[in-house]
Motif scaffolding. Structure first.
Motif, PDB file in Angstrom:
ATOM      1  N   VAL A  25       0.855  -1.183   0.000  1.00  0.00           N
ATOM      2  CA  VAL A  25       0.000   0.000   0.000  1.00  0.00           C
ATOM      3  C   VAL A  25       0.887   1.226   0.000  1.00  0.00           C
ATOM      4  O   VAL A  25       1.777   1.374   0.839  1.00  0.00           O
ATOM      5  N   GLY A  26       0.651   2.109  -0.963  1.00  0.00           N
ATOM      6  CA  GLY A  26       1.381   3.363  -1.028  1.00  0.00           C
ATOM      7  C   GLY A  26       0.536   4.486  -0.476  1.00  0.00           C
ATOM      8  O   GLY A  26      -0.643   4.618  -0.801  1.00  0.00           O
ATOM      9  N   SER A  27       1.118   5.303   0.406  1.00  0.00           N
ATOM     10  CA  SER A  27       0.389   6.395   1.035  1.00  0.00           C
ATOM     11  C   SER A  27       1.297   7.603   1.185  1.00  0.00           C
ATOM     12  O   SER A  27       2.475   7.570   0.832  1.00  0.00           O
ATOM     13  N   GLY A  28       0.734   8.666   1.756  1.00  0.00           N
ATOM     14  CA  GLY A  28       1.531   9.850   2.020  1.00  0.00           C
ATOM     15  C   GLY A  28       2.615   9.608   3.045  1.00  0.00           C
ATOM     16  O   GLY A  28       3.579  10.361   3.133  1.00  0.00           O
ATOM     17  N   GLN A  29       2.471   8.539   3.835  1.00  0.00           N
ATOM     18  CA  GLN A  29       3.484   8.217   4.832  1.00  0.00           C
ATOM     19  C   GLN A  29       4.553   7.280   4.312  1.00  0.00           C
ATOM     20  O   GLN A  29       5.607   7.150   4.925  1.00  0.00           O
ATOM     21  N   GLY A  30       4.290   6.593   3.203  1.00  0.00           N
ATOM     22  CA  GLY A  30       5.311   5.715   2.665  1.00  0.00           C
ATOM     23  C   GLY A  30       4.738   4.456   2.054  1.00  0.00           C
ATOM     24  O   GLY A  30       3.548   4.374   1.727  1.00  0.00           O
ATOM     25  N   PRO A  46       6.582   9.739   0.844  1.00  0.00           N
ATOM     26  CA  PRO A  46       5.303   9.633   0.125  1.00  0.00           C
ATOM     27  C   PRO A  46       5.402   8.724  -1.104  1.00  0.00           C
ATOM     28  O   PRO A  46       6.367   8.784  -1.855  1.00  0.00           O
ATOM     29  N   VAL A  47       4.396   7.874  -1.280  1.00  0.00           N
ATOM     30  CA  VAL A  47       4.329   6.965  -2.420  1.00  0.00           C
ATOM     31  C   VAL A  47       2.996   7.178  -3.120  1.00  0.00           C
ATOM     32  O   VAL A  47       1.940   7.060  -2.494  1.00  0.00           O
ATOM     33  N   TRP A  48       3.044   7.487  -4.414  1.00  0.00           N
ATOM     34  CA  TRP A  48       1.831   7.704  -5.186  1.00  0.00           C
ATOM     35  C   TRP A  48       1.439   6.461  -5.982  1.00  0.00           C
ATOM     36  O   TRP A  48       0.272   6.153  -6.117  1.00  0.00           O
ATOM     37  N   SER A  49       2.420   5.757  -6.512  1.00  0.00           N
ATOM     38  CA  SER A  49       2.146   4.573  -7.325  1.00  0.00           C
ATOM     39  C   SER A  49       3.154   3.488  -6.991  1.00  0.00           C
ATOM     40  O   SER A  49       4.243   3.774  -6.479  1.00  0.00           O
TER      41      SER A  49
END
Length: 304
Positions: A25-30, A46-49
């Motif tokens: 799962v990618g989120s604003g936290q990693g 942060p991970v967008w994709s």
């Protein structure tokens, strides 16, 4: 009232590992990696994709903050950074695992040698607002790109655009059917998902709201195929997860999970996962009951 933009912790991407044993799962936290018993925060940025390597041992991530990064799952080690000097909105691993495609604000898709991390060419598109999503065809000979109001199907060898699918609304995601014959896309208008014939470019059917939605949230709207290709998941944030019959477009189930951002059907499993960014819900596809809710927490150094 329009919905607010993502908070720093909201999830924006979810993908099962090829063997169905783990979820990224990618989120604003990693980047979170989760299995049935433990979880860990692999990339504290942060991970967008994101996309898994076909062998499940590595994950490539994209971020608005810059280069795509390749992570080793077992050790948590950063293996390489793919720096295109642009924000990386979309990443995709080729079916053979030998190449990685990345894209962002410019119109070009960057191709990389997955072993060395060096540039291996590029593909031009006509996405005038940049590219939001990428997907390799199962055979690896075509690459689908989503951005502005179109989905484009490119011949990887020649760079030629084989098909341009016009949507009339901003396209958020694109994914191939397992046989490479169809494309599933989502747009920000009325939370619609669309099913296309990848060969002819014909729009076959749509899934989603039939009436205008006033309280809509621009993106992302997510969608996922069942392993047998007979059912489709969509994730409008307004209500939760919907399950559709692919051939008829009939609504099968509506799963109450308000605020859901991303969904994924476990490969070879009777489980569906959805996430709001703070937790993952697992749904049994025989009963359609929520079988577990797991918070997205974990140690940076926890073994996996």
């Amino acid at each position: 009232m329009p919905r607010p933009r993502h908070s720093s912790s909201d999830a924006v991407s979810l993908a099962w590992s090829p063997d169905g044993k783990r979820i990224a799962v990618g989120s604003g936290q990693g980047l979170y990696i989760r299995d049935a018993t433990a979880g860990k925060l692999l990339a504290p940025e942060p991970v967008w994709s994101l996309a898994w390597h076909p062998d499940g041992g590595r994950v490539v991530t994209g971020s608005w903050q810059g280069a795509a990064r390749v992570w080793e799952i077992a050790s948590g080690k950063l293996l390489t950074a793919l720096d295109s000097s642009d924000a990386t909105r979309a990443v995709a691993w080729s079916p053979t695992g030998t190449r990685i495609a990345t894209a962002g604000a410019p119109q070009e898709v960057h191709l990389w040698d997955a072993c060395t991390g060096t540039r291996a060419g590029g593909l031009g598109t006509s996405h005038w607002k940049g590219i939001l999503a990428l997907a390799w065809s199962p055979g690896g000979d075509r690459l689908a790109t989503a951005g502005d109001v179109t989905t484009q199907v490119l011949d990887v060898a020649t760079g030629r655009a084989l098909r341009v699918l016009e949507h009339g609304a901003h396209v958020c995601t694109v994914t191939w059917s397992s046989d490479g014959k169809h494309l599933l896309t989502t747009t920000d208008e009325n939370c619609l998902a669309s099913l296309w014939d990848a060969g002819t470019g014909e729009l076959l059917r749509t899934f989603g709201y039939r009436e205008p939605v006033e309280d809509w949230y621009p993106f992302p709207w997510d969608a996922s195929w069942s392993p047998d290709g007979k059912r489709i998941l969509t994730a409008p944030s307004l209500e939760g997860v919907r399950v559709w019959e692919a051939t008829s477009g009939k609504l099968i189930r509506a799963l109450q999970d308000p605020g859901v951002e991303a969904v994924g059907w476990g490969p070879g499993r009777n489980l569906v996962a959805s996430t709001t960014g703070r937790a993952i819900r697992f749904w049994d596809t025989e009963t359609w009951e929520c079988s577990a809710k797991v918070p997205l927490t974990g140690s940076r150094t926890a073994p996996m």
